[in-house]
Design a protein around this motif. Structure first.
Motif, PDB file in Angstrom:
ATOM      1  N   UNK A 249      16.236   0.388  -7.461  1.00  0.00           N
ATOM      2  CA  UNK A 249      15.236  -0.604  -7.892  1.00  0.00           C
ATOM      3  C   UNK A 249      14.322  -0.992  -6.741  1.00  0.00           C
TER       4      UNK A 249
ATOM      5  N   UNK B 281      14.434   1.663 -11.936  1.00  0.00           N
ATOM      6  CA  UNK B 281      15.549   0.981 -12.588  1.00  0.00           C
ATOM      7  C   UNK B 281      16.664   0.742 -11.571  1.00  0.00           C
ATOM      8  N   UNK B 282      17.756   0.231 -12.062  1.00  0.00           N
ATOM      9  CA  UNK B 282      18.885  -0.022 -11.159  1.00  0.00           C
ATOM     10  C   UNK B 282      18.841  -1.438 -10.614  1.00  0.00           C
ATOM     11  N   UNK B 283      19.482  -1.606  -9.491  1.00  0.00           N
ATOM     12  CA  UNK B 283      19.564  -2.950  -8.943  1.00  0.00           C
ATOM     13  C   UNK B 283      19.474  -2.911  -7.429  1.00  0.00           C
ATOM     14  N   UNK B 284      19.217  -4.112  -6.869  1.00  0.00           N
ATOM     15  CA  UNK B 284      19.011  -4.188  -5.421  1.00  0.00           C
ATOM     16  C   UNK B 284      20.315  -3.933  -4.664  1.00  0.00           C
TER      17      UNK B 284
ATOM     18  N   UNK C 136      24.641   0.346 -12.502  1.00  0.00           N
ATOM     19  CA  UNK C 136      23.254   0.102 -12.900  1.00  0.00           C
ATOM     20  C   UNK C 136      22.297   1.165 -12.375  1.00  0.00           C
TER      21      UNK C 136
ATOM     22  N   UNK D 225      15.032  -6.634 -12.837  1.00  0.00           N
ATOM     23  CA  UNK D 225      16.305  -6.315 -12.197  1.00  0.00           C
ATOM     24  C   UNK D 225      17.392  -7.327 -12.550  1.00  0.00           C
TER      25      UNK D 225
ATOM     26  N   UNK E 138      19.054  -6.208 -15.492  1.00  0.00           N
ATOM     27  CA  UNK E 138      19.942  -5.075 -15.212  1.00  0.00           C
ATOM     28  C   UNK E 138      21.243  -5.560 -14.564  1.00  0.00           C
ATOM     29  N   UNK E 139      21.155  -6.642 -13.836  1.00  0.00           N
ATOM     30  CA  UNK E 139      22.341  -7.188 -13.173  1.00  0.00           C
ATOM     31  C   UNK E 139      23.352  -7.698 -14.200  1.00  0.00           C
TER      32      UNK E 139
END
Lengths: 821, 127
Positions: A707, A727-730, A740, B111, B114-115
């Protein structure tokens, strides 16, 4: 000439608030005023006091010099309790060539005024022995070093010797002339169990303390124990029982002290020693009640009328009345004669004339600070004397009783009014002192303190004052903080002056003599300055004010130093942050790829760290089959963010080089796991990062995961941009991003351009706080689509720089065009 | 602190208004979510979490439509809040309301969904 341009006398005290000091100061100021002389009452602590704070305050005595005064009166009676005669002599000699006089202690070579302590105490003790049959008399003395106390003790012993009564050493105690030590000494005497029938104290304050203890113990005074004091302070009149005591001739001391100085100034010879009389004042605590004047005739005498008595005995009656009231002769004019005239008129038919005159004299006495209570003695004297005559006019006897009764009522009412007024004044002063204290305590700068002082001193009825502070520790130069007169703040041409001057000369100038109290402005052991306040209000005001101003000045100085310290620390902190930022920027730029060289791709990059560099990151890592591209942004700023960014860069570089089978999602997930562990668990920080990793597989194909900001793809065939969300996460925000994080794909056709950026570009704000926005970024890319990557990059950077006034966040850009083999 | 046990924030550049709507706690953010706002947002979300944990409210709505900016540090604060809500409770549903015309808003919050896809919803509405 003193500072005022007129004769000025310094009066040296160890404290203002004792009744002895207040009375003596009043009598000296009064005598000085009559002779056109000003008085500076310089107040420190006891000479020879080893307490560090007292030593500091005693520096004020060193400021007395010909620069500000013409002569010095040293109140040795109290100042020398610790240092004794030698210390007093050294002090007096130190003022040469100024004329000096000592009050209370005879100092060889120094003109001295003493009271006959020895004879006074001896008279008092003999009175207890002969008239009250006391044989076990306790003695509460002052400090063992006190010359006055020792003279009084010697008088006590001499009386015993004279009357053949042995003095019991177990009945001698020592205090320090305060009520508190009188209490302690009395408690100790009672505890010892040694019997006694009278207590004599070396001053009234200690006698009053003893009275309290006896009362608490249920011992009746004077029935069980007789108490005798020394000094005749004001409170002695009002205690129950009233205190019998030995009266010091305070007005005599004041007048003679001023004369001694003026005579020396004029070059006249002065006696080295003059002793003033001490009178026994019989009140209730010895059982005598009020002493009733002289006796004109021991036996009764026949006379015609009251008027005849007045005519025949005017002079002795006048003297008897005068002796009953302790005020200087000229203070109230010829009041006894006026009173006798009024009595004569009263008995000539002017009913009420005596009361009228008596009331008027009481008012004057009150203004002059005389004790109204003593006028009861005047009534007693008159009543007693007139009763000795058998009058032909029998009706005058009854009428006379009514006159005396009315006079007693007048004295009682005037005393109550005076006490009420004093109480009100004390309450008012106490409230103002509290008000002033609050304001001074919260004045955290010297300028604010100056303002508060100007407003405060008027409330305390101090019209003239000057507070000056030393320009440096141990300096001899004072700098004026504030000076006021009744016309407002005093403007002076020279605000710095030698400390011997004490205050600007203008403060002391005026048509009439003015009296001031001079006090050290100190805090604990630090001498901060000098305060000069016009005399006239209650002694406690000056002592409280001195402490309040001392604390406030120290507070303001400390605050100033603290601000300076904080400023230095802030500057150091800023320098540290700037240093960190430089280091972070170096980290950021040093790990950026030196050469952007990947087959089939035309690459151009730009990265500009902000002033407080954050953690922008981009990388291009050529691989055997294509390349790895990455872009990210660590939250926060400074060195820590830079280090997190460095971690990410190292991990990706390591992973990308090790295994060509890895997918972008695997790389992002591995980085996420490691970052959580490193940052959260080891560094105990909460930084995380946006991160998108792209793998270039040749022939325009990219796979990516993680992300970060949107990926913008310009299509040559449409001339438009596609915005591809990541997409995804930090990474680092949660323990694992695996769940994710998924791979996605972008295929570039020949001539297509892919733009990666950080939020520093899209969130760059203009003067109106508008964000640059992704839409504007897309518009530039579309306008420059088809050009070489570096030209697109330049167009973007130029526009963004023109948009934003200041760079608040790092800006990073990576432009990738698929140019094929 | 009002009866919601949440301090309203009203500094020059950033504001948070709290309101109760049945069992739902509404937080309306406005101004600029920059570094100045971070500490205020953090304290507000901590107080909100305390209210949610005590079951005074069972839902949370965060309206960011009046925000000009939400920087990464503010988002980080929200991430932390959502993470705690998820991992340590109370696990309440959180709805973010974004302005349909402000493109950065849904993007910035994507995000967050998404979390916690089961707990976070993002609703676009007119500003």
């Amino acid at each position: 000439m003193g500072a005022a341009g007129r004769k000025t006398i310094a009066l040296l005290f160890d404290r203002l608030s004792s009744e002895y000091a207040a009375h003596l100061r009043r009598s000296i100021e009064r005598a000085a005023s009559q002779k056109g002389v000003s008085v500076l009452s310089v107040v420190g602590q006891l000479l020879g006091d080893v307490d560090a704070s007292a030593v500091t305050q005693n520096q004020i005595y060193e400021l007395v010099s010909p620069a500000c005064v013409d002569g010095v009166v040293v109140v040795s009676a109290t100042m020398g309790h610790y240092c004794g005669q030698e210390g007093l002599l050294a002090l007096c000699r130190g003022y040469a060539p100024l004329p000096v006089c000592s009050v209370g202690v005879a100092i060889p070579g120094i003109p001295s005024l003493v009271i006959d302590n020895h004879m006074g105490m001896r008279t008092g003790v003999e009175h207890l022995m002969t008239e009250h049959a006391c044989s076990r008399i306790a003695f509460i003395g002052g400090q063992k070093e006190s010359i006055e106390s020792n003279h009084r003790l010697a008088g006590y012993l001499a009386a015993h010797e004279q009357l053949g009564i042995s003095a019991d050493p177990r009945l001698v105690r020592h205090g320090d002339f305060t009520v508190k030590t009188g209490i302690l000494a009395m408690r100790d005497l009672l505890k010892s169990g040694v019997p006694f029938d009278a207590v004599v104290a070396a001053n009234d304050d200690m006698a009053l303390g003893a009275l309290d203890v006896l009362s608490d113990a249920g011992i009746s005074v004077p029935r069980d124990v007789i108490v005798l004091g020394f000094d005749d302070i004001n409170s002695a009149h009002f205690t129950r029982p009233s205190l019998s005591t030995l009266r010091q001739p305070m007005w005599w001391l004041g007048e003679r002290a001023v004369d001694l100085i003026l005579d020396q100034i004029a070059g006249r010879n002065v006696p080295e020693l003059q002793a003033g009389p001490v009178d026994l004042v019989r009140r209730e605590s010895c059982g005598c009640g009020y002493q009733v004047g002289v006796t004109l005739h021991p036996q009764q005498k026949d006379l015609g009328s009251v008027r005849d008595v007045i005519a025949l005995y005017r002079e002795p009656l006048t003297e008897a009345m005068r002796a009953a009231v302790a005020v200087p002769k000229d203070t109230l004019g010829n009041w006894p004669s006026q009173l006798l005239d009024a009595l004569d008129q009263e008995f000539s038919g002017s009913e009420g004339r005596f009361s009228e005159a008596f009331e008027e004299i009481l008012e004057r006495a009150q203004r002059e600070g005389a004790s109204l209570d003593e006028f009861q003695r005047v009534v007693s004297v008159l009543r007693s004397e007139f009763r000795r005559f058998r009058l032909e006019k029998k009706d005058e006897d009854r009428y006379m009783d009514r006159v005396w009764h009315n006079a007693r009522v007048l004295v009682g009412a005037a005393s109550i009014r005076l006490l009420g007024r004093q109480k009100l004044e004390q309450q008012e002063v106490s409230q103002w002192l509290s008000w002033v204290g609050e304001r001074l305590a919260t004045s955290l700068s010297l300028s604010l303190l100056r303002e508060q002082l100007v407003g405060s001193l008027a409330k305390l009825q101090i019209e003239r004052c000057a507070v000056s502070l030393y320009t440096a520790p141990a300096s001899k130069e004072l700098k004026l903080l504030v000076a006021c007169t009744e016309s407002g703040q005093l403007a002076v041409a020279q605000d710095k002056f030698d400390h011997h001057q004490m205050a600007p000369r203008a403060l002391f100038e005026g048509e009439r003599p003015r009296h001031f109290v001079v006090m050290p402005i100190s805090f604990e052991t630090e001498m901060l300055g000098v305060g000069v306040f016009e005399s006239g209000t209650m002694p406690t005001v000056y002592e409280t004010l001195r402490q309040q101003v001392g604390s406030a000045v120290k507070g303001a100085i400390l605050h100033r130093e603290m601000v300076a310290q904080v400023t230095i620390r802030e500057r150091l902190e800023k320098e540290r942050i700037a240093g960190e930022a430089r280091l972070a920027a170096e980290i950021q730029t040093s790990v950026q790829p030196a050469v952007l060289d990947v087959a089939e791709l035309d690459l151009a990059a730009w990265s500009e760290p902000a002033a407080e560099a954050g953690g922008d990151y981009y990388d291009v890592l050529p691989a055997r089959e294509g390349a790895w591209l990455a872009i990210g942004d660590v939250t926060g700023h400074g060195l820590a963010s830079g280090l997190v960014m460095l971690m990410i860069q190292s991990m990706i570089a390591g992973l990308a080089r090790q295994d060509c089978q890895l997918t972008p999602s695997a790389v992002v997930s591995a980085v996420g796991d490691a970052l959580w562990d490193n940052v959260r668990r080891r560094l105990k920080r909460d930084d995380h990062a946006t991160l998108t990793v792209l793998k270039y597989h040749k022939n325009g194909r990219f796979t990516f995961a993680g992300a970060h900001e949107d990926i913008i793809v310009w299509r040559k065939n449409t001339g438009k941009c596609e915005v591809v969300s990541t997409t995804g996460f930090w990474v680092g925000a949660v323990p694992s991003v695996r769940r994710m994080t998924q791979d996605a794909e972008i295929i570039l056709e020949l001539g297509d351009t892919l733009v990666l950026h950080t939020d520093g570009i899209t969130e760059a704000r203009n003067a109106r706080q508008e964000q640059f926005s992704e839409e504007r970024l897309v518009a530039i890319i579309e306008s420059k689509g088809g050009l070489a990557s570096h030209l697109i990059r330049d167009a973007i950077t130029e526009t963004v720089r023109g948009w934003t006034a200041s760079v608040d966040d790092d800006m990073t850009l990576l432009v990738v065009t698929y140019v094929g083999g | 602190m009002d009866m919601l046990s949440i301090d309203e924030v009203n500094v020059e550049s950033f504001q948070i208004k709290a309101a109760a709507e049945g069992e739902r706690l509404n937080l309306r953010l406005s101004g600029t979510g920059d570094m100045v706002a971070v500490a205020h947002l953090k304290r507000c979300l901590e107080q909100a979490r305390a209210s949610l944990k005590s079951r005074i409210f069972t839902q949370l709505l965060v309206d960011i439509r009046a925000l000009y900016l939400l920087n990464s540090s503010c988002i980080k604060t929200m991430v932390h809040f959502i993470y705690l809500n998820l991992e340590e409770g109370p696990g309440v549903p959180i709805e973010f309301v974004v302005d349909e015309k402000v493109t950065w808003q849904p993007r910035a919050l994507a995000a967050l969904k998404r979390l916690a896809p089961k707990h976070v919803t993002i609703t676009s509405k007119a500003g």
